[in-house]
Design a protein around this motif. Structure first.
Motif, PDB file in Angstrom:
ATOM      1  N   LYS A 197       0.819  -1.212   0.000  1.00 29.97           N
ATOM      2  CA  LYS A 197       0.000   0.000   0.000  1.00 29.97           C
ATOM      3  C   LYS A 197       0.852   1.262   0.000  1.00 29.97           C
ATOM      4  O   LYS A 197       0.488   2.273  -0.609  1.00 29.97           O
ATOM      5  CB  LYS A 197      -0.938  -0.024   1.204  1.00 29.97           C
ATOM      6  CG  LYS A 197      -1.878  -1.225   1.219  1.00 29.97           C
ATOM      7  CD  LYS A 197      -2.653  -1.335   2.528  1.00 29.97           C
ATOM      8  CE  LYS A 197      -3.419  -2.630   2.611  1.00 29.97           C
ATOM      9  NZ  LYS A 197      -4.145  -2.775   3.895  1.00 29.97           N
ATOM     10  N   LYS A 198       1.972   1.211   0.683  1.00 31.96           N
ATOM     11  CA  LYS A 198       2.854   2.378   0.722  1.00 31.96           C
ATOM     12  C   LYS A 198       3.365   2.699  -0.672  1.00 31.96           C
ATOM     13  O   LYS A 198       3.442   3.876  -1.071  1.00 31.96           O
ATOM     14  CB  LYS A 198       4.017   2.132   1.677  1.00 31.96           C
ATOM     15  CG  LYS A 198       4.921   3.345   1.860  1.00 31.96           C
ATOM     16  CD  LYS A 198       6.010   3.078   2.897  1.00 31.96           C
ATOM     17  CE  LYS A 198       6.884   4.297   3.087  1.00 31.96           C
ATOM     18  NZ  LYS A 198       7.970   4.045   4.090  1.00 31.96           N
ATOM     19  N   ALA A 199       3.692   1.664  -1.428  1.00 30.47           N
ATOM     20  CA  ALA A 199       4.161   1.883  -2.797  1.00 30.47           C
ATOM     21  C   ALA A 199       3.056   2.478  -3.658  1.00 30.47           C
ATOM     22  O   ALA A 199       3.301   3.350  -4.495  1.00 30.47           O
ATOM     23  CB  ALA A 199       4.654   0.563  -3.397  1.00 30.47           C
ATOM     24  N   LEU A 200       1.828   2.014  -3.467  1.00 27.27           N
ATOM     25  CA  LEU A 200       0.706   2.582  -4.226  1.00 27.27           C
ATOM     26  C   LEU A 200       0.539   4.066  -3.915  1.00 27.27           C
ATOM     27  O   LEU A 200       0.330   4.888  -4.813  1.00 27.27           O
ATOM     28  CB  LEU A 200      -0.585   1.830  -3.886  1.00 27.27           C
ATOM     29  CG  LEU A 200      -0.674   0.357  -4.298  1.00 27.27           C
ATOM     30  CD1 LEU A 200      -2.000  -0.237  -3.820  1.00 27.27           C
ATOM     31  CD2 LEU A 200      -0.525   0.186  -5.804  1.00 27.27           C
ATOM     32  N   SER A 201       0.627   4.414  -2.637  1.00 27.11           N
ATOM     33  CA  SER A 201       0.482   5.814  -2.249  1.00 27.11           C
ATOM     34  C   SER A 201       1.586   6.676  -2.844  1.00 27.11           C
ATOM     35  O   SER A 201       1.324   7.758  -3.381  1.00 27.11           O
ATOM     36  CB  SER A 201       0.484   5.938  -0.715  1.00 27.11           C
ATOM     37  OG  SER A 201       0.388   7.289  -0.324  1.00 27.11           O
ATOM     38  N   GLN A 202       2.815   6.202  -2.748  1.00 26.55           N
ATOM     39  CA  GLN A 202       3.942   6.980  -3.282  1.00 26.55           C
ATOM     40  C   GLN A 202       3.838   7.142  -4.792  1.00 26.55           C
ATOM     41  O   GLN A 202       4.087   8.230  -5.326  1.00 26.55           O
ATOM     42  CB  GLN A 202       5.264   6.276  -2.928  1.00 26.55           C
ATOM     43  CG  GLN A 202       5.609   6.280  -1.454  1.00 26.55           C
ATOM     44  CD  GLN A 202       6.106   7.630  -0.970  1.00 26.55           C
ATOM     45  OE1 GLN A 202       6.316   8.541  -1.755  1.00 26.55           O
ATOM     46  NE2 GLN A 202       6.277   7.768   0.331  1.00 26.55           N
TER      47      GLN A 202
END
Length: 510
Positions: free
Chosen positions: A301-306
């Motif tokens: 999810k962090k990668a999606l947000s970034q």
């Protein structure tokens, strides 16, 4: 994964990172009139009967023509609207409402408590095909002690009834006028009590509004409002850059970031009280709990947000934005590729023998929706889940959900202007309601039971518990707190709401 870009993530996952389309030059022709505004909006209203459909993104349009009994302040606190005072009984079985006595409909007739009773009880009893029946169907009667007072009676505790009076399809419509012209006639010529009157409407093209000079409340600064329906996000960017519209929303994040640097525009990325989720079924290819949990553990999810939201979209472990009543502080659902592979292996699946599911997504309804769906599919492929994407229209989602024909997972931005967990988890997972794709008794019956709890502290504690249990059972896959992108000409200002409403009656223009 720190500082990852959209392009880097797409390349890492094998997705073609299409370049930004060519747009018109950034010089803007500003409208000469300071009391007219044109807004580019992603969707049309599903009907001009505001009680017919619970369509979140239509609310900023409906609220210009119709009024609700209660309203929300920008911080989401409840405040009076058509109602001057309200009192929910301690057992949540009755709600007493006192109405203003100076409100008139657009046709000049006076609004009374009888119009409220008609809107929230009589229409439901008459069998009108309206979504409000799913929300207010538990009303057993409405007493009218006077033209300015109504007392609602519920067959079971309805603790969130005041919140619902400010949410989604809870609008007051005129009893006499609707009974005279019928629902079809009303849709063709709607009458409300709101700050604007509808003067022209072209389906999926244009909504033209004129200020209601007899409005009972504060007069909007804009005398005329035109809402252009522009479904394609790139076309909305082009429209605001060319001066065709003064303001637009839900443009691609990369375009909002680009226009932040242009002195001719204002652009912003605002975290709002919405959640981006994978709405799950408990059958078909998701009948196996291991597959559901593996699908969740495999998502970074962090990668999606970034990559798609510039890091502004907060990763979620439960279906509640940080700081809202249903949030479970300190709880984290792990991103764990190896655990995802193990869960799939336990059920006989692998990268060479993948589990197969389908995913539905919109394309352009909210920023990054289709790109996020493609990225998730690639993350799944690496652990042993093969998924086919089906792109659907926003309006089609509601049709499929009501018919229980959505695929295993649907990428969706779930609106909850109230932030109460009942409007998040309750309506997502109560199998007895048409808003939920989850129809299983496990988790579902526990959620349904919370609808009858009157005590606030007990109810919120119950939702915190079920929020964690639902995630660990794979009944829901929360992803990110939603982000609203807004781009406007530099001379536009508007009031900011934590739920993401952009209301034309709050717009001012230098």
């Amino acid at each position: 994964m720190n500082g990852i870009s959209r392009r880097a993530l797409c390349q890492a996952l094998g997705i073609g990172a299409a370049g930004a389309p060519a747009f018109l030059q950034s010089a803007v022709v500003l409208a000469a009139d300071t009391d007219k505004v044109t807004i580019g909006w992603p969707i049309d209203v599903p009907s001009w009967d505001p009680q017919q459909r619970t369509n979140p993104d239509a609310q900023p349009i409906y609220k210009l023509v119709f009024d609700q009994p209660l309203d929300q302040a920008p911080d989401l606190s409840l405040r009076p609207k058509l109602v001057t005072a309200w009192d929910l009984a301690p057992d949540a079985l009755t709600l007493t409402l006192d109405f203003r006595d100076d409100v008139k409909f657009h046709d000049g007739t006076k609004m009374t408590s009888a119009d409220f009773k008609y809107s929230f009880f009589d229409r439901v009893q008459a069998g009108h095909k309206i979504d409000i029946a799913q929300i207010w169907g538990g009303v057993t009667g409405v007493d009218l002690p006077s033209p300015t007072r109504a007392v609602m009676h519920f067959k079971m505790p309805f603790a969130t009834s005041p919140h619902w009076l400010s949410f989604l399809c809870s609008y007051v419509v005129p009893k006499d006028y609707m009974e005279k012209v019928g629902q079809d006639g009303f849709v063709k010529a709607p009458v409300g009590t709101g700050p604007y009157k509808l003067t022209d409407y072209q389906l999926n093209s244009r909504v033209v509004l004129e200020r209601n000079e007899a409005y009972w409340g504060p007069k909007p600064a804009m005398r005329n409002v035109t809402i252009q329906i522009i479904k394609d996000p790139s076309a909305r960017v082009a429209a605001v850059q060319s001066g065709q519209v003064d303001l637009t929303v839900n443009v691609p994040v990369r375009e909002a970031e680009r226009l932040m640097k242009d002195p001719g525009f204002k652009a912003e990325l605002d975290p709002i009280e919405r959640v981006i989720i994978l709405q799950a079924r408990g059958d078909l290819g998701f009948a196996d709990k291991n597959v559901r949990l593996a699908a969740h553990h495999a998502i970074d999810k962090k990668a999606l947000s970034q990559a798609f939201y510039g890091g502004a979209a907060v990763p979620l472990s439960v279906v509640a934005p940080p700081g809202t009543p249903g949030d479970v502080a300190g709880y984290t659902f792990s991103y764990d590729v190896e655990l995802a592979k193990k869960l799939l292996a336990d059920s006989g699946y692998s990268a060479s023998k993948p589990a197969k599911i389908k995913m539905a997504t919109t394309n352009g309804e909210f920023p990054g929706d289709y790109d996020v769906a493609r990225a998730i599919v690639q993350m799944w492929r690496k652990v042993g889940i093969e998924s086919e994407i089906e792109v659907i229209e926003y309006s089609k989602y509601f049709e499929l959900n009501r018919a229980n024909t959505l695929p295993e997972v649907t990428l969706f931005s779930w609106d909850n202007a109230t932030a109460d967990p009942e409007m998040f988890t309750g309506y997502m997972l109560n199998p007895h309601l048409p808003f939920s794709s989850w129809k299983e008794k496990e988790i579902g019956d526990q959620v349904a039971a919370l609808f009858g709890v009157a005590d606030y502290d007990k109810r919120i504690a119950g939702y915190k518990e079920i929020n964690k249990a639902a995630v660990e059972y794979g009944a829901i896959i929360p992803l990110l707190q939603a982000v609203l992108t807004v781009v406007s000409n530099k001379n536009i200002a508007f009031e900011h709401y934590k739920n993401g409403w952009v209301l034309a009656n709050t717009v001012t223009k230098a």
